[in-house]
Design an enzyme around this catalytic site. Structure first.
Site, mmCIF file in Angstrom:
data_model
loop_
_atom_site.group_PDB
_atom_site.id
_atom_site.type_symbol
_atom_site.label_atom_id
_atom_site.label_comp_id
_atom_site.label_asym_id
_atom_site.label_seq_id
_atom_site.Cartn_x
_atom_site.Cartn_y
_atom_site.Cartn_z
ATOM 1 N N TYR A 1 11.551 69.819 49.741
ATOM 2 C CA TYR A 1 11.065 70.847 50.370
ATOM 3 C C TYR A 1 10.535 72.152 50.020
ATOM 4 O O TYR A 1 9.897 72.743 51.318
ATOM 5 C CB TYR A 1 12.408 71.641 51.996
ATOM 6 C CG TYR A 1 13.598 72.190 50.303
ATOM 7 C CD1 TYR A 1 13.962 73.117 50.427
ATOM 8 C CD2 TYR A 1 15.161 71.394 50.262
ATOM 9 C CE1 TYR A 1 14.556 74.156 49.919
ATOM 10 C CE2 TYR A 1 16.231 72.278 49.998
ATOM 11 C CZ TYR A 1 15.775 73.118 49.663
ATOM 12 O OH TYR A 1 17.252 74.113 48.967
ATOM 13 N N GLU A 2 10.893 72.149 48.975
ATOM 14 C CA GLU A 2 9.927 73.665 48.459
ATOM 15 C C GLU A 2 7.857 73.876 47.913
ATOM 16 O O GLU A 2 7.439 74.882 48.803
ATOM 17 C CB GLU A 2 9.789 74.400 47.531
ATOM 18 C CG GLU A 2 11.531 74.687 47.192
ATOM 19 C CD GLU A 2 12.538 74.911 45.822
ATOM 20 O OE1 GLU A 2 11.763 76.308 45.453
ATOM 21 O OE2 GLU A 2 13.156 74.268 45.049
ATOM 22 N N ASN B 1 30.783 70.631 54.431
ATOM 23 C CA ASN B 1 30.738 70.694 55.410
ATOM 24 C C ASN B 1 30.608 69.613 55.830
ATOM 25 O O ASN B 1 30.402 68.287 55.159
ATOM 26 C CB ASN B 1 29.694 71.219 55.898
ATOM 27 C CG ASN B 1 28.023 70.979 55.635
ATOM 28 O OD1 ASN B 1 28.175 71.331 54.368
ATOM 29 N ND2 ASN B 1 27.542 69.777 56.053
ATOM 30 N N HIS C 1 19.313 81.015 42.487
ATOM 31 C CA HIS C 1 18.641 80.065 41.864
ATOM 32 C C HIS C 1 18.606 81.468 40.382
ATOM 33 O O HIS C 1 17.167 81.374 40.556
ATOM 34 C CB HIS C 1 18.460 79.288 41.708
ATOM 35 C CG HIS C 1 18.739 77.885 42.593
ATOM 36 N ND1 HIS C 1 19.602 77.533 42.735
ATOM 37 C CD2 HIS C 1 17.787 77.645 43.926
ATOM 38 C CE1 HIS C 1 19.771 77.114 43.414
ATOM 39 N NE2 HIS C 1 19.304 76.476 44.145
ATOM 40 N N HIS D 1 13.479 72.112 45.171
ATOM 41 C CA HIS D 1 13.739 70.897 46.021
ATOM 42 C C HIS D 1 12.024 70.436 46.078
ATOM 43 O O HIS D 1 11.529 71.048 46.459
ATOM 44 C CB HIS D 1 14.088 71.138 46.751
ATOM 45 C CG HIS D 1 15.471 71.890 46.350
ATOM 46 N ND1 HIS D 1 15.895 73.120 45.636
ATOM 47 C CD2 HIS D 1 17.101 71.142 46.756
ATOM 48 C CE1 HIS D 1 17.580 73.194 46.409
ATOM 49 N NE2 HIS D 1 18.075 71.942 45.513
ATOM 50 N N ALA E 1 25.365 69.884 46.357
ATOM 51 C CA ALA E 1 26.433 70.969 47.444
ATOM 52 C C ALA E 1 25.826 69.203 48.784
ATOM 53 O O ALA E 1 24.252 69.464 49.213
ATOM 54 C CB ALA E 1 25.847 72.436 48.029
ATOM 55 N N SER F 1 23.969 74.201 44.259
ATOM 56 C CA SER F 1 24.171 75.021 45.046
ATOM 57 C C SER F 1 25.998 74.814 44.899
ATOM 58 O O SER F 1 26.989 73.677 45.138
ATOM 59 C CB SER F 1 24.188 74.832 46.406
ATOM 60 O OG SER F 1 22.879 75.296 47.120
ATOM 61 N N MET G 1 19.678 66.893 50.239
ATOM 62 C CA MET G 1 18.310 67.216 49.848
ATOM 63 C C MET G 1 18.084 67.742 48.172
ATOM 64 O O MET G 1 16.837 67.969 47.852
ATOM 65 C CB MET G 1 17.929 69.221 50.693
ATOM 66 C CG MET G 1 18.479 68.967 52.183
ATOM 67 S SD MET G 1 18.129 70.516 52.640
ATOM 68 C CE MET G 1 19.210 70.725 54.033
ATOM 69 N N SER G 2 18.640 66.687 48.171
ATOM 70 C CA SER G 2 18.362 66.669 46.172
ATOM 71 C C SER G 2 18.798 66.054 45.354
ATOM 72 O O SER G 2 18.615 64.014 45.957
ATOM 73 C CB SER G 2 18.846 68.299 45.360
ATOM 74 O OG SER G 2 20.238 68.282 45.593
ATOM 75 N N HIS H 1 23.259 77.954 55.898
ATOM 76 C CA HIS H 1 22.661 77.670 54.063
ATOM 77 C C HIS H 1 23.892 78.655 54.014
ATOM 78 O O HIS H 1 24.688 78.465 52.854
ATOM 79 C CB HIS H 1 21.351 77.794 53.667
ATOM 80 C CG HIS H 1 21.457 78.368 52.165
ATOM 81 N ND1 HIS H 1 21.812 76.397 51.323
ATOM 82 C CD2 HIS H 1 20.537 78.523 50.494
ATOM 83 C CE1 HIS H 1 21.025 77.337 49.796
ATOM 84 N NE2 HIS H 1 21.197 78.634 49.438
HETATM 85 N N1 HPA Z 1 22.889 68.499 55.368
HETATM 86 C C1 HPA Z 1 21.780 68.103 53.759
HETATM 87 N N2 HPA Z 1 22.050 69.137 52.521
HETATM 88 C C2 HPA Z 1 23.337 69.755 53.521
HETATM 89 C C3 HPA Z 1 24.349 69.906 54.098
HETATM 90 C C4 HPA Z 1 24.212 68.832 54.822
HETATM 91 O O1 HPA Z 1 25.118 68.886 55.986
HETATM 92 N N3 HPA Z 1 24.908 70.249 53.464
HETATM 93 C C5 HPA Z 1 25.379 70.917 51.965
HETATM 94 N N4 HPA Z 1 23.922 71.235 51.629
#
Ligand code: HPA
Length: 272
Positions: free
Chosen positions: A83-84, A233, A59, A81, A111, A28, A209-210, A245
């Site tokens: 999670y999919e 973040n 994507h 991912h 990200a 991302s 998450m990746s 997201h």
């Molecule tokens: N947590 C998990 N995945 C993320 C985050 C987060 O704070 N920010 C961007 N991807």
């Protein structure tokens, strides 16, 4: 993922007539990196049977073969991912295809949330190690003794040192990149503040998450791995910001030009 699908995918990629030794998997916010390639040839994942069919918007799901300076590279835009699907092997066929085509280094980007105010939103971090909190593995079900792959120095120390040097040579405004441990949660929900405090105690600096499953597959396939997080973040509970997201994407877009400039310099300087 069948060896036949990997072989067919490798044949299709080789037909483009390029010989990349470096592959870059875009997460991302890193999409603009693909637009900076010279002489691009695009192959959709749909033409590569070992590659995933992607569901998530944003994507593209394509391999872009091109050049950065003296390097031929294969850029993978689009990742499946865990999670999919609930499994960690979504990119297994793709990474094995790259290895089959002669790729030696996998550069991953993502990200991530930051666990430390030393890495504020917008900063970048080289991953030095990871915590696989999911306990999932893309190698579950594999045979052979090489499934017991070492995860010591999974993120190649020499590539990291070269990456730090390449970034340091950039001008003032670009010349800073952190380094730290990435904790992997499957998601797709964001973490709780308690989970984030746990990760801080465990010594992580970023959460996401990746990336971890792809590192495991790549090491098993004999590839060297370098990974860079764009911190979009402060992680849950560490700031007043509401996580979403949309916020991840907006924050990544705001910081991507600096991150992409760093990544270009890192790839350009890479000895493969
Ligand atoms: N947590 C998990 N995945 C993320 C985050 C987060 O704070 N920010 C961007 N991807």
């Amino acid at each position: 993922m069948s060896p036949l699908a990997v072989e067919a995918s490798a044949r299709r990629l080789r037909a483009a007539g390029r010989q990349p030794r470096v592959a870059v998997l875009l997460g991302s916010g890193w999409g603009p990196f693909a637009q900076a390639l010279e002489d691009p040839i695009t192959v959709p994942y749909a033409e590569l049977p070992a590659f995933p069919a992607l569901q998530v918007g944003g994507h593209a799901g394509q391999v872009v073969l091109g050049r950065i300076g003296r390097h031929e590279v294969a850029v993978l835009a689009g990742r499946q991912h865990a999670y999919e699907t609930g499994t960690a092997d979504g990119m297994k066929g793709a990474i094995r295809t790259l290895a089959r085509c002669g790729v030696k280094v996998l550069v991953q980007t993502n990200a991530a949330g930051s666990l430390t105010h030393a890495l504020p939103p917008g900063s970048t971090m080289l991953i030095s190690d990871h915590l696989n909190l999911s306990q999932l593995s893309p190698l579950i079900g594999e045979g052979g003794d090489d499934r017991f792959v070492s995860m010591t120095e999974a993120y190649d120390p020499a590539l990291r040192a070269a990456a730090r040097d390449a970034v340091a040579r950039l001008g003032q405004e670009h010349a800073s990149i952190g380094e730290g441990v990435y904790a992997w949660f499957v998601g797709p929900q964001f973490e709780t503040p308690a989970e984030i405090r746990m990760c801080q105690v465990l010594g992580a600096q970023a959460v996401g998450m990746s990336t971890v499953p792809e590192t495991i597959v790549a090491r098993h396939a004999g590839l060297r791995v370098l990974a860079v997080s764009l911190l979009t973040n402060m992680a849950a509970g560490l700031s007043g910001e509401k996580l979403s997201h949309a916020h991840t994407l907006a924050s990544a877009a705001a910081a991507s030009s600096r991150a992409v400039a760093q990544l270009r310099a890192i790839v350009q300087a890479m000895e493969v």
